[in-house]
Scaffold this active site. Structure first.
Site, PDB file in Angstrom:
ATOM      1  N   HIS A 151     -15.163   2.937 -53.592  1.00 45.60           N
ATOM      2  CA  HIS A 151     -15.233   2.581 -55.013  1.00 45.60           C
ATOM      3  C   HIS A 151     -16.246   1.486 -55.271  1.00 45.60           C
ATOM      4  O   HIS A 151     -16.872   0.949 -54.343  1.00 45.60           O
ATOM      5  CB  HIS A 151     -13.846   2.161 -55.514  1.00 45.60           C
ATOM      6  CG  HIS A 151     -13.267   0.979 -54.774  1.00 45.60           C
ATOM      7  ND1 HIS A 151     -13.573  -0.325 -55.102  1.00 45.60           N
ATOM      8  CD2 HIS A 151     -12.395   0.910 -53.736  1.00 45.60           C
ATOM      9  CE1 HIS A 151     -12.910  -1.149 -54.293  1.00 45.60           C
ATOM     10  NE2 HIS A 151     -12.196  -0.437 -53.459  1.00 45.60           N
ATOM     11  N   CYS A 167     -10.254  -1.294 -50.005  1.00 46.17           N
ATOM     12  CA  CYS A 167     -10.742  -0.258 -49.098  1.00 46.17           C
ATOM     13  C   CYS A 167     -12.238  -0.449 -48.860  1.00 46.17           C
ATOM     14  O   CYS A 167     -12.657  -1.470 -48.367  1.00 46.17           O
ATOM     15  CB  CYS A 167     -10.438   1.107 -49.688  1.00 46.17           C
ATOM     16  SG  CYS A 167      -8.664   1.447 -49.882  1.00 46.17           S
TER      17      CYS A 167
END
Length: 204
Positions: A151, A167
């Site tokens: 992302h 992440c």
């Protein structure tokens, strides 16, 4: 009198690459490249690999994400990693993609920092403050959600670093670029110990 130390200027090629993006649902401002090591700017590199073109390879140790191209080349993006990004290794698929996604902290994040994440347990609406940024790729393995995401980020300075949670994060301009290049179902190979070929691909 001591001379004033001047900050090195950024190559205009990268200034243009990481400029503000217009026409989005929410503003995407220009990346603050003076807070990002130039080795993590997006570029084409030599990357001999057995993986097929179109595969994403995430090298968490060296803080790079590669999108494999034809003829032994790849597009290389700098990444920031976090504890969640160190919990998955192996092969998955991009199950689906989202533009301006909602974000919901995991139960582990809430348990670890209840005061910070507890109020967000129901999720956070899309926008410039949302930690997933303007795009997200959702990784599944064997039909199950790994909770592993690729992302954007609201914190440019974290690219190239291991941050406390989250992440795999890219500069917002980079995740927008990657998002448009990869379809649902894209193969994703996550490496925790560096490239299998035993070399560091060089920029071309």
């Amino acid at each position: 009198m001591q001379p004033i130390a001047l900050k090195p200027s950024v190559d205009p090629h990268y200034t243009a690459m990481y400029a503000a993006i217009e026409g989005e649902q929410f503003p995407i401002k220009a990346a603050d490249l003076k807070r990002v090591d130039p080795q993590y700017y997006r570029r084409e590199v030599a990357y001999p690999t057995r993986e097929r073109p179109g595969t994403i390879v995430v090298d968490t140790r060296n803080r790079y994400l590669y999108l494999v191209q034809e003829n032994g080349q790849a597009l290389r993006y700098g990444i920031g990693v976090g504890k969640a990004g160190l919990e998955f290794e192996g092969v998955g698929r991009v199950q689906y993609k989202r533009q301006w996604p909602r974000w919901t902290p995991t139960q582990d994040m809430i348990a670890r920092e209840p005061e910070r994440y507890g109020p967000l347990a129901a999720g956070m609406e899309p926008g410039v403050l949302n930690p997933l940024g303007p795009r997200a790729l959702y990784l599944f393995k064997d039909g199950r959600d790994t909770l592993y995401r690729i992302h954007g980020t609201t914190e440019d300075w974290t690219i190239g670093k291991a941050v406390s949670s989250g992440c795999i994060r890219l500069l917002n301009q980079d995740i927008v670029d990657l998002y448009r290049r990869v379809p649902d179902g894209t193969r994703v190979v996550v490496l925790q110990d560096g490239p299998r070929e035993g070399f560091m691909p060089e920029a071309v």
